[in-house]
Scaffold this active site. Sequence first.
Site, short mmCIF file in Angstrom:
data_model
loop_
_atom_site.label_atom_id
_atom_site.label_comp_id
_atom_site.label_asym_id
_atom_site.label_seq_id
_atom_site.Cartn_x
_atom_site.Cartn_y
_atom_site.Cartn_z
N ARG A 183 2.87 11.33 36.58
CA ARG A 183 2.49 12.11 37.75
C ARG A 183 2.96 11.47 39.06
NH1 ARG A 183 -1.93 15.00 38.69
NH2 ARG A 183 -0.95 15.20 40.73
N LYS A 184 3.56 10.30 39.00
CA LYS A 184 3.93 9.60 40.22
C LYS A 184 5.29 10.06 40.73
CE LYS A 184 0.12 7.26 40.27
NZ LYS A 184 -0.61 7.92 39.18
#
Length: 374
Positions: A183-184
């Site tokens: 998700r980064k």
Amino acid sequence: MSSIVSLGQPTVGAEELQAIADVFASGWLSGAGPTCATFERRFAELTGTSDALATNNCGAALHLGLSVLGASAGDEVIVGDYTFPATGHSVAWAGATPIFADIRPDIWSVDPAAVEAAITPRTVGILAVDVFGQPADYDELQAIADKHGLWLMEDAACSAGASYKGRPAGSLADVATFSFHGRKGITAGEGGALTTNRSDLADHARKLHTYGIAPALSREGNTDLPIPSFDELGFNYRLSDVAAGIMLAQLDRLETLVASRQRIANQYATLLVDVDGISVPVALPDRVHPWQSYVITLDQNVDRGKVASYLKANGIQCNFGTYASHVQPIYGFSGHLPVSADLFKRHLAIPMHANLSEDEVDRVVATLRAALTT
């Protein structure tokens, strides 16, 4: 049915596949190898630090940082409250006690005044969180740390590409830690890094992250047979060279990815400015926000569950923001932090990733408008 607009999505492709092929061809796939070393050099340059250490995840980097800073049983570490519990967990892993401090109501990072109020004779350090990537108030926090003889650590899990008053995230404290989770902003699926400008901390962290000895790469090419000796309990926190190859390709993309997320954030802010029932997130002018997530604040009278259900039913993924750590039962924290507790109930994350099109952003906003008026 309309296609799904995903909450988050990595940007990967042929470049990452070629990087994996290059690592396969090298014959060194395991952790802390030559590809990791190349990534570490480049990541240190990116973060303006003398040392970067690749880890298998951010939790490992947090634990390493706290370990080399000396956090241990009987110590207290002041932690910015609004964060995924990996931050508080890492303090507990080191044997210390996390003391949560309330947050600023605008950018959601720890309130320096709350930090100072939480200091006791047992306090050894401050662990600030760059919430959703926007750096915390490091000048004020460093002044507090210096005044009380404390160390300062930066949880920069979401902050690759961010900066504070012209200084890159990762260089803003004694130690900083990053996440490369899916998700980064940049990702190898999993992974992390520790950065520091203190060579003593970097050397100790590098030793601890490979079971308490120097990594095998340091013995590569020796004509004799060096046999390491174990004199300190360490861990297996190494990043594989396969993941490091992916991260090298991701570093090449970083500037473009951050620019895309900033464009999307600007589009959201423009389209949402007149939507009743919500407030848009704040990006301060003295720092670069990499927009790992885009989180809106719902008014007190808005039913978040109802809004979320409507969005999901219409193909728009969403989630809560992050955690008010102090209310999690594992910590047994007895205080009440009103700002963090309130935002924990009212935040809603809507789609944010570098692959979003303008049409998709328009659709998210239109659906959100409908959800708030249905």
